[in-house]
Scaffold this motif. Structure first.
Motif, PDB file in Angstrom:
ATOM      1  N   GLU A  89       0.812  -1.213   0.000  1.00  0.00           N
ATOM      2  CA  GLU A  89       0.000   0.000   0.000  1.00  0.00           C
ATOM      3  C   GLU A  89       0.854   1.274   0.000  1.00  0.00           C
ATOM      4  OE1 GLU A  89      -2.087  -3.475   1.281  1.00  0.00           O
ATOM      5  OE2 GLU A  89      -0.319  -2.572   2.164  1.00  0.00           O
ATOM      6  N   TRP A  90       2.043   1.200   0.532  1.00  0.00           N
ATOM      7  CA  TRP A  90       2.948   2.350   0.623  1.00  0.00           C
ATOM      8  C   TRP A  90       3.592   2.702  -0.717  1.00  0.00           C
ATOM      9  CZ3 TRP A  90       7.871   1.273  -0.971  1.00  0.00           C
ATOM     10  CH2 TRP A  90       8.193  -0.083  -1.076  1.00  0.00           C
ATOM     11  N   PHE A  91       3.581   1.760  -1.663  1.00  0.00           N
ATOM     12  CA  PHE A  91       4.285   1.936  -2.931  1.00  0.00           C
ATOM     13  C   PHE A  91       3.330   2.499  -3.980  1.00  0.00           C
ATOM     14  CE2 PHE A  91       6.657   0.164  -6.668  1.00  0.00           C
ATOM     15  CZ  PHE A  91       7.866   0.790  -6.408  1.00  0.00           C
ATOM     16  N   GLU A  92       3.863   3.228  -4.941  1.00  0.00           N
ATOM     17  CA  GLU A  92       3.014   3.859  -5.956  1.00  0.00           C
ATOM     18  C   GLU A  92       2.524   2.905  -7.036  1.00  0.00           C
ATOM     19  OE1 GLU A  92       7.317   4.696  -7.218  1.00  0.00           O
ATOM     20  OE2 GLU A  92       6.218   4.870  -5.359  1.00  0.00           O
ATOM     21  N   LEU A  93       3.091   1.705  -7.111  1.00  0.00           N
ATOM     22  CA  LEU A  93       2.666   0.713  -8.102  1.00  0.00           C
ATOM     23  C   LEU A  93       2.104  -0.515  -7.389  1.00  0.00           C
ATOM     24  CD1 LEU A  93       5.715   0.952 -10.543  1.00  0.00           C
ATOM     25  CD2 LEU A  93       3.470   2.013 -10.807  1.00  0.00           C
ATOM     26  N   THR A  94       1.250  -1.247  -8.098  1.00  0.00           N
ATOM     27  CA  THR A  94       0.579  -2.408  -7.528  1.00  0.00           C
ATOM     28  C   THR A  94       1.105  -3.688  -8.175  1.00  0.00           C
ATOM     29  OG1 THR A  94      -1.402  -1.037  -7.348  1.00  0.00           O
ATOM     30  CG2 THR A  94      -1.685  -3.433  -7.069  1.00  0.00           C
ATOM     31  N   PRO A  95       1.767  -4.565  -7.400  1.00  0.00           N
ATOM     32  CA  PRO A  95       2.247  -5.821  -7.977  1.00  0.00           C
ATOM     33  C   PRO A  95       1.120  -6.851  -8.045  1.00  0.00           C
ATOM     34  CG  PRO A  95       2.876  -5.699  -5.681  1.00  0.00           C
ATOM     35  CD  PRO A  95       2.170  -4.418  -6.000  1.00  0.00           C
ATOM     36  N   ALA A  96       1.143  -7.653  -9.102  1.00  0.00           N
ATOM     37  CA  ALA A  96       0.156  -8.722  -9.265  1.00  0.00           C
ATOM     38  C   ALA A  96       0.778  -9.846 -10.091  1.00  0.00           C
ATOM     39  CB  ALA A  96      -1.095  -8.195  -9.964  1.00  0.00           C
ATOM     40  N   TRP A  97       0.307 -11.062  -9.860  1.00  0.00           N
ATOM     41  CA  TRP A  97       0.788 -12.199 -10.644  1.00  0.00           C
ATOM     42  C   TRP A  97       0.285 -12.098 -12.072  1.00  0.00           C
ATOM     43  CZ3 TRP A  97       4.657 -14.908  -9.095  1.00  0.00           C
ATOM     44  CH2 TRP A  97       4.904 -15.065  -7.736  1.00  0.00           C
ATOM     45  N   SER A  98       1.134 -12.471 -13.014  1.00  0.00           N
ATOM     46  CA  SER A  98       0.793 -12.430 -14.429  1.00  0.00           C
ATOM     47  C   SER A  98       1.300 -13.695 -15.122  1.00  0.00           C
ATOM     48  CB  SER A  98       1.443 -11.203 -15.091  1.00  0.00           C
ATOM     49  OG  SER A  98       1.281 -11.250 -16.494  1.00  0.00           O
ATOM     50  N   GLY A  99       0.504 -14.198 -16.032  1.00  0.00           N
ATOM     51  CA  GLY A  99       0.902 -15.342 -16.851  1.00  0.00           C
ATOM     52  C   GLY A  99       1.283 -14.911 -18.253  1.00  0.00           C
ATOM     53  N   ALA A 100       1.699 -13.666 -18.386  1.00  0.00           N
ATOM     54  CA  ALA A 100       2.079 -13.138 -19.698  1.00  0.00           C
ATOM     55  C   ALA A 100       3.575 -12.830 -19.716  1.00  0.00           C
ATOM     56  CB  ALA A 100       1.278 -11.873 -20.005  1.00  0.00           C
ATOM     57  N   ASP A 101       4.255 -13.379 -20.704  1.00  0.00           N
ATOM     58  CA  ASP A 101       5.657 -13.052 -20.941  1.00  0.00           C
ATOM     59  C   ASP A 101       6.031 -13.583 -22.316  1.00  0.00           C
ATOM     60  OD1 ASP A 101       8.323 -12.064 -19.671  1.00  0.00           O
ATOM     61  OD2 ASP A 101       8.792 -13.974 -20.637  1.00  0.00           O
ATOM     62  N   GLU A 102       6.429 -12.693 -23.199  1.00  0.00           N
ATOM     63  CA  GLU A 102       6.712 -13.107 -24.582  1.00  0.00           C
ATOM     64  C   GLU A 102       7.900 -14.060 -24.690  1.00  0.00           C
ATOM     65  OE1 GLU A 102       9.286  -9.363 -26.301  1.00  0.00           O
ATOM     66  OE2 GLU A 102       7.103  -9.232 -26.384  1.00  0.00           O
ATOM     67  N   GLN A 103       8.801 -14.042 -23.717  1.00  0.00           N
ATOM     68  CA  GLN A 103       9.926 -14.974 -23.754  1.00  0.00           C
ATOM     69  C   GLN A 103       9.503 -16.387 -23.358  1.00  0.00           C
ATOM     70  OE1 GLN A 103      13.995 -13.228 -22.609  1.00  0.00           O
ATOM     71  NE2 GLN A 103      12.526 -12.274 -21.204  1.00  0.00           N
ATOM     72  N   LEU A 104       8.608 -16.504 -22.381  1.00  0.00           N
ATOM     73  CA  LEU A 104       8.222 -17.824 -21.873  1.00  0.00           C
ATOM     74  C   LEU A 104       7.025 -18.442 -22.602  1.00  0.00           C
ATOM     75  CD1 LEU A 104       8.640 -17.303 -18.019  1.00  0.00           C
ATOM     76  CD2 LEU A 104      10.208 -18.435 -19.620  1.00  0.00           C
ATOM     77  N   GLU A 105       6.167 -17.624 -23.170  1.00  0.00           N
ATOM     78  CA  GLU A 105       4.945 -18.138 -23.797  1.00  0.00           C
ATOM     79  C   GLU A 105       5.192 -19.220 -24.853  1.00  0.00           C
ATOM     80  OE1 GLU A 105       2.961 -14.515 -24.917  1.00  0.00           O
ATOM     81  OE2 GLU A 105       2.311 -14.162 -22.853  1.00  0.00           O
ATOM     82  N   PRO A 106       6.233 -19.134 -25.691  1.00  0.00           N
ATOM     83  CA  PRO A 106       6.445 -20.193 -26.692  1.00  0.00           C
ATOM     84  C   PRO A 106       6.729 -21.577 -26.090  1.00  0.00           C
ATOM     85  CG  PRO A 106       7.703 -18.235 -27.266  1.00  0.00           C
ATOM     86  CD  PRO A 106       7.172 -18.020 -25.884  1.00  0.00           C
ATOM     87  N   PHE A 107       7.099 -21.629 -24.828  1.00  0.00           N
ATOM     88  CA  PHE A 107       7.438 -22.901 -24.196  1.00  0.00           C
ATOM     89  C   PHE A 107       6.225 -23.610 -23.594  1.00  0.00           C
ATOM     90  CE2 PHE A 107      11.306 -20.372 -24.251  1.00  0.00           C
ATOM     91  CZ  PHE A 107      12.224 -21.281 -24.771  1.00  0.00           C
ATOM     92  N   ILE A 108       5.110 -22.910 -23.489  1.00  0.00           N
ATOM     93  CA  ILE A 108       3.905 -23.521 -22.914  1.00  0.00           C
ATOM     94  C   ILE A 108       3.470 -24.694 -23.797  1.00  0.00           C
ATOM     95  CG2 ILE A 108       1.450 -23.156 -22.371  1.00  0.00           C
ATOM     96  CD1 ILE A 108       3.306 -21.854 -20.382  1.00  0.00           C
TER      97      ILE A 108
END
Length: 174
Positions: A89-108
């Motif tokens: 809450e103290w930080f100006e950005l909000t972290p969240a889990w994501s399943g998006a990454d152009e480097q890893l997606e081809p390996f799925i």
């Protein structure tokens, strides 16, 4: 970090990592990469590389996190990537889990053929000498490794740098 289930145990050195996690990493061979999760900031989508990289191999979750110059934590099935990340809450950005990454997606959906530890052994003096990366090799899409980017994670696709020494942990039929 506010990550549900994340309690890293950092180890240093090839021997310690191989003994503690080599058998588990080798047991992933033959499984398909079915998902992954990275922490990204909601506001701009940037990857927060200080947080663990979570890879799901058909129900077996491996959680990789580098710290300092030479520490590596590998966790197994402990992080809940469906839970919100708390305490920011103290930080100006909000972290969240994501399943998006152009480097890893081809390996799925690809089957893991080999796992290795990559030990950085440069020919010249380098304060990162001896750091370890975890390399995942797939049949159709090549390879990637999660390396120490000096106190955070990096994801690198393709062959390792020539000054990295490969220490195979497990491989399937070639």
């Amino acid at each position: 970090m506010g990550i549900s289930g994340f309690e890293p145990t950092f180890l240093v050195g090839l021997k310690a990592i191989s003994e503690e996690h080599g058998p588990g990493l080798a047991a992933l061979v033959g499984r398909c990469l079915t998902g992954f999760a990275l922490v990204r900031f909601v506001e701009d989508g940037d990857w927060y590389a200080d947080c663990p990289v979570v890879l799901d191999f058909n129900g077996v979750q491996v959680e990789i996190s580098h710290s300092k110059f030479d520490e590596l934590s590998i966790g197994w099935n402990t992080i809940d990537t469906t839970a919100a990340i708390a305490g920011w809450e103290w930080f100006e950005l909000t972290p969240a889990w994501s399943g998006a990454d152009e480097q890893l997606e081809p390996f799925i959906g690809q089957e893991l053929r080999e796992v290795a530890l990559l030990e950085w052994r440069p020919s010249r003096r380098d304060m990162a000498a001896g750091t370890l990366a975890v390399e995942f090799v797939f049949d159709n899409t090549g390879r990637f490794h999660i390396a120490n980017a000096l106190d955070e994670n990096s994801i690198e696709v393709g062959d390792a740098h020539p000054e990295s020494v490969r220490h195979p942990l497990g491989c399937g039929a070639a």
